[in-house]
Scaffold this motif. Structure first.
Motif, PDB file in Angstrom:
ATOM      1  N   ALA A   1       0.827  -1.204   0.000  1.00 50.26           N
ATOM      2  CA  ALA A   1       0.000   0.000   0.000  1.00 50.26           C
ATOM      3  C   ALA A   1       0.866   1.260   0.000  1.00 50.26           C
ATOM      4  O   ALA A   1       0.530   2.261  -0.645  1.00 50.26           O
ATOM      5  N   LYS A   2       1.969   1.226   0.713  1.00 52.10           N
ATOM      6  CA  LYS A   2       2.890   2.355   0.744  1.00 52.10           C
ATOM      7  C   LYS A   2       3.555   2.549  -0.620  1.00 52.10           C
ATOM      8  O   LYS A   2       3.692   3.678  -1.113  1.00 52.10           O
ATOM      9  N   MET A   3       3.953   1.436  -1.251  1.00 56.04           N
ATOM     10  CA  MET A   3       4.585   1.510  -2.573  1.00 56.04           C
ATOM     11  C   MET A   3       3.632   2.108  -3.594  1.00 56.04           C
ATOM     12  O   MET A   3       4.017   2.977  -4.386  1.00 56.04           O
ATOM     13  N   LEU A   4       2.370   1.662  -3.581  1.00 54.22           N
ATOM     14  CA  LEU A   4       1.399   2.196  -4.529  1.00 54.22           C
ATOM     15  C   LEU A   4       1.134   3.680  -4.283  1.00 54.22           C
ATOM     16  O   LEU A   4       0.987   4.459  -5.231  1.00 54.22           O
TER      17      LEU A   4
ATOM     18  N   LYS B   1      12.081  12.347   0.405  1.00 57.59           N
ATOM     19  CA  LYS B   1      10.863  11.654  -0.013  1.00 57.59           C
ATOM     20  C   LYS B   1       9.782  11.866   1.032  1.00 57.59           C
ATOM     21  O   LYS B   1       9.931  11.455   2.179  1.00 57.59           O
ATOM     22  N   PRO B   2       8.678  12.523   0.667  1.00 56.96           N
ATOM     23  CA  PRO B   2       7.629  12.782   1.656  1.00 56.96           C
ATOM     24  C   PRO B   2       6.860  11.504   1.988  1.00 56.96           C
ATOM     25  O   PRO B   2       6.946  10.496   1.274  1.00 56.96           O
ATOM     26  N   ASP B   3       6.127  11.568   3.060  1.00 59.94           N
ATOM     27  CA  ASP B   3       5.294  10.445   3.464  1.00 59.94           C
ATOM     28  C   ASP B   3       3.944  10.580   2.762  1.00 59.94           C
ATOM     29  O   ASP B   3       3.166  11.470   3.049  1.00 59.94           O
ATOM     30  N   ASN B   4       3.690   9.671   1.818  1.00 62.36           N
ATOM     31  CA  ASN B   4       2.458   9.729   1.040  1.00 62.36           C
ATOM     32  C   ASN B   4       1.369   8.824   1.602  1.00 62.36           C
ATOM     33  O   ASN B   4       0.329   8.640   0.965  1.00 62.36           O
ATOM     34  N   GLY B   5       1.621   8.274   2.767  1.00 63.80           N
ATOM     35  CA  GLY B   5       0.606   7.434   3.382  1.00 63.80           C
ATOM     36  C   GLY B   5       0.462   6.111   2.667  1.00 63.80           C
ATOM     37  O   GLY B   5       1.431   5.530   2.176  1.00 63.80           O
ATOM     38  N   PHE B   6      -0.772   5.639   2.567  1.00 66.25           N
ATOM     39  CA  PHE B   6      -1.058   4.338   1.971  1.00 66.25           C
ATOM     40  C   PHE B   6      -2.149   4.503   0.927  1.00 66.25           C
ATOM     41  O   PHE B   6      -3.016   5.365   1.046  1.00 66.25           O
ATOM     42  N   ALA B   7      -2.083   3.683  -0.109  1.00 61.05           N
ATOM     43  CA  ALA B   7      -3.107   3.690  -1.155  1.00 61.05           C
ATOM     44  C   ALA B   7      -3.642   2.276  -1.326  1.00 61.05           C
ATOM     45  O   ALA B   7      -2.936   1.302  -1.071  1.00 61.05           O
TER      46      ALA B   7
END
Length: 587
Positions: free
Chosen positions: A351-354, A395-401
Motif C-alpha cells: 500500500a505504501k509503494m502504490l 521523499k515525503p510520506d504519502n501514506g497508503f493507497a
C-alpha cells in the motif's frame, strides 16, 4: 434540488435498499463511496425512527468532480451529436487508421513480444493488357429514388454519459465515461481529483485524432484495479524475466530494462487495430491478465494516456502502447496474490509503494530503451544525463493507497448493524440523561412556583440578577400620549413571570450542556438496578449536594406517603414535582 425523504433502510449482501416516505424504493450498491456518504448522514436519524430528508444532488459524484475541478471537467448525458451541437463544438472526424508500416520489420520474424507472425506487405497487382473501350450506350433517364417503406427506420443515436473537458483548443467531448465509474467515485470522495482531472485533459488532447483508441482505453480501465496517478498517467503491471543476471522482456529476451527505464518504440511500429489480439507493440496488463505470464519479475509501470495505441477487442485486460516507464519493482512475496487476481494493498508495504507511485515519488527516468524493430530488434539504450552533485529530494510520506477493489468503502451488513446498535445506545443514553435532568428541572420549578404562590420571592438571584428600575427620563419637549400606568400588583406579577422564564431557560441550557457531556462520557449508559438504588445508605451522599438533598426529599416523601398523606399534600409540603412523586411512590 433533488430531495427525498427516507423512512427506513435494509442492508443485504448486494447493497442497501432505502424506503422512501412516498412508498418508493431506492437501491444503492454496497461497494460505493456514494452509498457510504449517504448512510453516514442518514443512519443515526433512522435509528431514532426519524424521517431523514437528503438532497441527492449533494451526493452526486459528477457534481463533486465539477466543483473539485472548478468546472474544467463537466458531465452531461445525451446523444453526443446533440450535446456537441448545443455547445457549439465541431467534432473533427479522426483520420483513418494506417496499417503498421513494415519497412523496419523482417517478415520472417514473429511479432514483437508475442511470437506471432508479423504483417506481410501484399505485392502490388500486375496490370492486365489493355481492353478496347466498349461502344458508348446512352445514359438512362434519371430515376428519382424514394425511401423504401419496408426499410427499417433509422436507429436513433443512443444517449450516454459524456465528459466535457476544457482545453486550450476549446471544449472537447469524451464519450463513454461510464467506464470510469470507479475512478470518478474515488476522485469525488477521496479528497484528491488532481489525477483524474489531468487524465481527462491528456485524453482530450488526442480525442480528435485517436477517438477509437480513447474509447478502448476507457474500456480497459473499466475493470482496472489501480487508481490514476496524480500526473494523469495510467498505473499498470509489466511482467519481465531474469536472464543471465539482467532483467529482459519475456518474449524476445533482447530488451534490457530495470526500474527507471523508459521503454519505447516508434508509434508506426505499433499495430493500431483493435481487432488484432496479438500483434506488435508494448503490452501492458491489468491484474486479471498476469496469470498468463511466466516471468519472475513484476513491475509497476506508468503509461501516458496519449501513448496508448490499441486495446484488443476480445482481450480488454491488456493494451498495446508506444511507451511505458518502470517506476517500481513489486516484491516476489506478492506475486502469487497478484496472479490469483487479488489485491495486494491489504499489506502496508504494498500500500505504501502504490501511494508513492500515485504521488509521483518514485524512480525517475534514468535511461531510454528504444526498440527499432520487431521481436526486440535494433535496441538502443541511452542513459539520461543528470547534473553532478544534484541534491536528492527528501521523499515525503504519502501514506497508503488501496487498489480500487480493496478500498472497501461500501457498507457490509455487519458494519451497518454495528453502527445502528451504536446509534441506538447513544440515543438511549441521551434519553436517560435528558429524563433525569428534566425531572430535576421540574422539581426546582415546582419549588419556585410554590414560593410564588406563598408570596415568597426566593428566585435565584445569581441566575437572574435584580433588574434595577431605570431612572425617570426628562420631560420631552413634544408631548406624547401617556403610557398606561402599571399597578404595583401587576408589576410584581410581571417580574415574577420574567424571573421564572429566565430560571427555566438557564436550567434548560444547563441540561443541554450536561446531556452532551454525559452522552460523550458514557455512550452506553444503563440504569442501575432499583434494589441497588434503594439499598444505598443515605450517609453515602453529601447532604449539602444536590444529590444528597434529592435523596433526603425522596426519603421524606416515602415517610409521608406511608403516613397516609396524598400526593397533592406531599407535593405542597416538600415542593416536589407530581410526576416525580408518582414514579417514586409507584407500588
Amino acid at each position: 434540488m433533488n430531495k427525498v425523504r427516507i423512512s427506513a433502510a435494509i442492508a443485504s449482501k448486494t447493497g442497501i435498499t432505502l424506503y422512501l416516505e412516498n412508498g418508493e424504493e431506492m437501491n444503492l450498491p454496497k461497494d460505493s463511496w456514494r452509498t457510504k456518504a449517504i448512510m453516514d448522514e442518514a443512519l443515526e436519524p433512522l435509528a431514532r425512527h426519524e424521517i431523514v430528508e437528503i438532497d441527492l444532488d449533494t451526493f452526486s459524484v459528477h457534481t463533486r468532480i465539477e466543483k473539485k475541478t472548478n468546472g474544467l471537467v463537466r458531465f452531461m448525458r445525451g446523444a453526443v451529436s446533440k450535446i456537441a451541437s448545443a455547445l457549439g463544438i465541431t467534432k473533427d472526424e479522426p483520420p483513418a487508421q494506417k496499417p503498421v508500416e513494415s519497412d523496419p520489420v523482417d517478415p520472417e520474424r514473429p511479432c514483437a513480444h508475442t511470437g506471432a507472425s508479423a504483417p506481410v506487405t501484399t505485392p502490388a497487382p500486375v496490370e492486365p493488357d489493355p481492353v478496347p473501350a466498349p461502344t458508348p450506350v446512352p445514359a438512362p433517364a434519371p430515376v428519382v429514388q424514394t425511401a423504401d417503406p419496408k426499410a427499417p427506420p433509422e436507429k436513433p443515436e443512443e444517449e450516454e454519459l459524456v465528459a466535457i473537458v476544457e482545453t486550450p483548443a476549446g471544449p472537447k467531448i469524451i464519450p463513454g465515461v461510464e467506464a470510469l465509474e470507479k475512478q470518478i467515485e474515488r476522485a469525488a470522495y477521496s479528497g484528491n481529483a488532481v489525477g483524474f482531472e489531468r487524465f481527462m485533459q491528456r485524453i482530450a488532447s488526442v480525442i480528435d485524432t485517436r477517438g477509437h483508441s480513447v474509447k478502448e482505453l476507457l474500456n480497459f480501465m473499466k475493470k482496472g484495479d489501480l487508481p490514476i496517478a496524480d500526473d494523469g498517467s495510467i498505473v499498470g503491471y509489466k511482467v519481465l524475466k531474469t536472464l543471465n543476471g539482467r532483467i529482459v522482456d519475456c518474449h524476445s529476451g533482447k530488451v534490457p530494462q530495470r526500474v527507471g527505464s523508459r521503454v519505447s518504440m516508434a508509434e508506426k511500429l505499433v499495430d493500431p487495430s483493435r481487432r488484432t489480439q496479438c500483434s506488435t507493440g508494448l503490452h501492458i496488463a491489468r491484474r486479471g491478465y498476469l496469470h498468463g505470464f511466466s516471468g519472475d519479475v513484476i513491475m509497476f509501470v506508468k503509461v501516458a494516456p496519449e501513448d496508448v495505441i490499441a486495446v484488443p477487442h476480445g482481450e480488454p485486460d491488456k493494451m498495446r502502447a508506444a511507451a511505458y516507464h518502470i517506476v517500481a519493482q513489486i516484491p516476489g512475496e506478492f506475486h502469487g496474490t497478484l496472479r490469483a487476481n487479488r489485491p495486494i494493498t491489504g499489506d502496508s508495504t504494498a500500500a505504501k509503494m502504490l501511494a508513492d507511485v500515485i504521488a509521483g515519488h518514485h524512480a525517475p527516468i534514468i535511461e531510454n530503451v528504444v526498440i527499432g524493430a520487431a521481436y526486440g530488434g535494433d535496441v538502443r539504450v541511452t542513459p539520461v544525463a543528470f547534473e553532478k552533485d544534484e541534491p536528492a529530494e527528501a521523499k515525503p510520506d504519502n501514506g497508503f493507497a488501496k487498489a480500487l477493489d480493496d478500498e472497501q468503502e461500501g457498507l457490509s451488513v455487519k458494519e451497518l448493524n454495528e453502527r445502528i446498535n451504536a446509534a441506538i445506545d447513544t440515543t438511549q443514553a441521551a434519553a436517560e440523561v435528558v429524563e433525569e435532568a428534566a425531572e430535576e428541572l421540574e422539581d426546582e420549578i415546582a419549588e419556585e412556583e410554590a414560593d410564588v404562590e406563598n408570596g415568597e420571592d426566593t428566585m435565584n438571584e445569581a441566575l437572574v440578577p435584580e433588574v434595577e428600575e431605570a431612572p425617570a427620563a426628562p420631560e420631552p419637549v413634544v408631548e406624547t400620549p401617556a403610557e398606561p400606568v402599571e399597578t404595583k400588583a401587576e408589576r410584581d406579577a410581571r417580574r415574577k413571570r420574567e424571573k421564572r422564564a429566565a430560571v427555566a431557560k438557564t436550567k434548560v441550557d444547563r441540561i443541554a450542556e450536561k446531556t452532551d457531556k454525559d452522552v460523550k462520557a458514557r455512550p452506553a449508559r444503563q440504569k442501575a438496578p432499583a434494589k441497588a438504588a434503594t439499598a444505598a445508605p443515605a450517609t453515602a451522599l453529601d447532604p449539602a449536594s444536590k444529590e444528597g438533598q434529592r435523596a433526603m426529599k425522596d426519603e421524606a416523601a416515602r415517610k409521608l406517603f406511608a403516613e397516609g398523606k396524598s400526593l397533592r399534600e406531599i407535593e405542597k409540603e416538600l415542593k416536589m414535582c407530581r410526576k416525580r412523586l408518582g414514579k417514586l411512590l409507584k407500588p
